[in-house]
Design a protein around this motif. Structure first.
Motif, short mmCIF file in Angstrom:
data_model
loop_
_atom_site.label_atom_id
_atom_site.label_comp_id
_atom_site.label_asym_id
_atom_site.label_seq_id
_atom_site.Cartn_x
_atom_site.Cartn_y
_atom_site.Cartn_z
N TYR A 81 12.51 -3.44 4.54
CA TYR A 81 11.04 -3.35 4.49
C TYR A 81 10.55 -2.11 5.26
CZ TYR A 81 9.97 -4.93 9.32
OH TYR A 81 9.83 -5.02 10.68
N SER A 82 9.35 -1.66 4.90
CA SER A 82 8.72 -0.52 5.58
C SER A 82 7.34 -0.92 6.04
CB SER A 82 8.55 0.67 4.63
OG SER A 82 9.76 1.32 4.43
N ARG A 83 7.04 -0.64 7.30
CA ARG A 83 5.71 -0.95 7.84
C ARG A 83 5.18 0.27 8.55
NH1 ARG A 83 0.98 -1.78 8.22
NH2 ARG A 83 -0.02 -3.35 9.52
N ASN A 84 4.09 0.81 8.05
CA ASN A 84 3.50 2.03 8.63
C ASN A 84 2.00 1.85 8.82
OD1 ASN A 84 5.89 3.90 8.57
ND2 ASN A 84 5.83 3.23 6.43
N HIS A 85 1.49 2.44 9.88
CA HIS A 85 0.06 2.39 10.17
C HIS A 85 -0.62 3.73 9.93
CE1 HIS A 85 1.81 -1.03 12.23
NE2 HIS A 85 0.64 -1.60 12.16
N PRO B 265 -9.26 -16.45 4.66
CA PRO B 265 -8.98 -15.06 4.31
C PRO B 265 -8.72 -14.18 5.54
CG PRO B 265 -10.97 -15.84 3.21
CD PRO B 265 -10.56 -16.92 4.17
N LEU B 266 -7.88 -13.16 5.34
CA LEU B 266 -7.55 -12.21 6.40
C LEU B 266 -7.81 -10.81 5.86
CD1 LEU B 266 -4.27 -13.98 7.55
CD2 LEU B 266 -6.32 -13.66 8.97
N PRO B 267 -9.10 -10.45 5.70
CA PRO B 267 -9.41 -9.18 5.07
C PRO B 267 -8.84 -8.00 5.86
CG PRO B 267 -11.38 -10.17 6.05
CD PRO B 267 -10.29 -11.19 6.13
N GLY B 268 -8.33 -7.01 5.12
CA GLY B 268 -7.84 -5.79 5.76
C GLY B 268 -6.43 -5.90 6.33
N GLU B 269 -5.78 -7.07 6.23
CA GLU B 269 -4.42 -7.20 6.75
C GLU B 269 -3.44 -7.23 5.58
OE1 GLU B 269 -3.89 -7.06 9.89
OE2 GLU B 269 -5.79 -7.63 10.82
N GLU B 270 -2.28 -6.61 5.76
CA GLU B 270 -1.29 -6.57 4.68
C GLU B 270 -0.83 -8.00 4.35
OE1 GLU B 270 -0.56 -3.72 3.27
OE2 GLU B 270 -1.64 -2.56 4.79
N PRO B 271 -0.84 -8.37 3.07
CA PRO B 271 -0.50 -9.76 2.70
C PRO B 271 1.02 -9.98 2.59
CG PRO B 271 -1.13 -8.53 0.75
CD PRO B 271 -1.22 -7.56 1.91
N TRP B 272 1.72 -9.85 3.70
CA TRP B 272 3.18 -9.95 3.65
C TRP B 272 3.65 -11.34 3.21
CZ3 TRP B 272 5.48 -5.43 4.06
CH2 TRP B 272 4.94 -4.43 4.86
N SER C 94 0.86 -1.19 0.00
CA SER C 94 0.00 0.00 0.00
C SER C 94 0.89 1.24 0.00
CB SER C 94 -0.95 0.01 1.20
OG SER C 94 -0.24 0.13 2.40
N ILE C 95 0.36 2.32 -0.61
CA ILE C 95 1.14 3.56 -0.73
C ILE C 95 0.87 4.46 0.46
CG2 ILE C 95 1.43 5.64 -2.16
CD1 ILE C 95 1.97 3.87 -4.26
N ASP C 96 -0.40 4.47 0.92
CA ASP C 96 -0.78 5.34 2.03
C ASP C 96 -1.69 4.58 2.98
OD1 ASP C 96 -1.16 7.47 3.67
OD2 ASP C 96 -2.64 8.46 2.39
#
Ligand SMILES: Nc1nc2c(c(=O)[nH]1)N[C@H]1C(S)=C(S)[C@@H](COP(=O)(O)O)O[C@H]1N2
Ligand SMILES: [Mo]
Length: 355
Positions: free
Chosen positions: A30-34, A92-99, A5-7
């Motif tokens: 890696y970059s992880r931002n909330h 499924p894990l909706p809404g979670e980043e698919p790392w 995701s970009i934002d």
């Protein structure tokens, strides 16, 4: 980078980019931002240390660098959601980043010891936890709030956690928390709060959303946040970085490589590789040992059969624990801590000699 995701900005390196480098180059980390990445004027930045302390401190960057000795630690940062993609194939894990397996990287961090800063403030006996707060308000938090989290006071005073302003000998990049971030070696990445501006010594864990609700291992069914285990020490884990999935390779000897990581006071003791579903295992060669808080890279040469095959790996730590075989029993509603055996599907092409 593989940008999820970009934002907010969430990106992991392709697995091959992590291969072979004990320290991850900054442009590969890696970059992880909330929430949004804040831009902070380093001259205006202040760190407040308060709560169960003898004296409240307000430190500028110059104070932090001038009043405390600087120390370096090689530490692997890993998101608790690393390798989540394999769990979302279970359910499924909706809404979670698919790392994939790239929400992990290693750097040499330089800064002041958190323990030294806390000692200067004077930690009171009732202290149990040290809470960190950043400035970035996450719209995903309920209610929206700045990112934060906490660690036990014993870990905070242990010596390895840093308030870091340098990464691999370079000034800390903004996306990784400049001017100053917390680095908690051996703990999930979420406790290494970026752009930290407040450190609070308290008798209980942080009630920040990212400590109290997110980053908890919930039971698979019936899962109020309170039923979750707060994640702190990272779990034994490993990944295969090369070859990639679904590659045609010549049957016969082929190189395989990856990383393995163990939590807290445990070290990687051994990594095994199999090409026959785990009936036979061979030991991989471990790469350089860069200290107790860093991953261990590994490599092996496997003898690939002809036709479709699966390369699997498993790490062992110094407590003789090893990784679970499959992701299915590990599934949890937020998709954390997938440390099942890494698997890569390949196809062994018959070589000219084998026709
Ligand atoms: N202020 C702040 N700190 C944060 C985060 C965040 O969103 N905001 N994300 C955390 C999480 S979940 C991880 S895994 C690491 C990622 O660090 P990196 O982006 O430098 O790789 O930062 C942690 N610190
Ligand atoms: Mo994370």
């Amino acid at each position: 980078m593989i940008v999820h995701s970009i934002d907010p900005y969430n990106a992991e390196p392709p697995r091959a980019a992590l291969d072979g480098a004990a320290l991850t180059p900054l442009d590969t980390f890696y970059s992880r931002n909330h929430g949004p990445v804040p831009r902070i004027d380093p001259r205006a930045w202040r760190l407040e240390v308060d709560g169960l302390v003898e004296r409240t401190l307000v430190l500028s960057l110059a104070d932090l660098r001038g009043r405390f000795d600087s120390h370096s630690v090689v530490a692997t940062l890993v998101c608790a959601g690393n390798r989540r993609a394999d769990l979302s194939r279970v359910r499924p894990l909706p809404g979670e980043e698919p790392w994939g397996p790239g929400a992990i990287s290693t750097a040499r961090w330089t800064g002041a010891r958190l323990a030294d800063v806390l000692a200067a403030a004077g930690v009171r006996p009732a202290a149990g936890h040290v809470a960190f707060t950043g400035p970035d308000v996450s719209p995903r938090a309920d209610p929206p709030q700045p990112f934060g989290g906490s660690i036990p006071v014993a870990k905070a005073m242990a010596g390895e956690p840093l308030l870091a302003w340098e990464m691999n000998g370079e000034p800390l990049p903004v996306v990784h928390g400049a001017p100053v971030r917390v680095v908690v070696p051996g703990y999930i990445g979420a406790r290494s709060v970026k752009w930290v501006r407040r450190i609070s010594v308290q008798d209980r864990p942080s009630d920040n959303y990212f400590q109290a609700s997110a980053y908890r291992l919930l039971p698979a069914e019936d899962h109020p946040a309170a039923a979750g285990l707060p994640l702190s020490v990272i779990a034994l884990n490993a990944a295969i970085l090369r070859p990639g999935d679904d590659q045609p390779l010549p049957a016969g000897p082929n190189p395989v490589s990856g990383y393995a990581v163990a939590g807290e006071d445990r070290r990687i003791a051994r990594v095994d590789v199999s090409v026959d579903g785990g009936r036979h295992w061979q030991q991989a060669d471990l790469g350089a040992d860069t200290g107790p808080w860093a991953w261990r890279l590994w490599r092996a040469t496997v003898d690939l059969p002809r036709g479709p095959a699966e390369i699997i790996a498993r790490a062992w730590d110094t407590s003789a624990a090893t990784q679970p075989e499959r992701p299915e029993p590990l599934w949890n509603p937020q998709g954390y801590v997938n440390n099942s055996w890494p698997r890569v599907r390949v196809f062994g092409r018959p070589g000219p000699a084998g026709l």
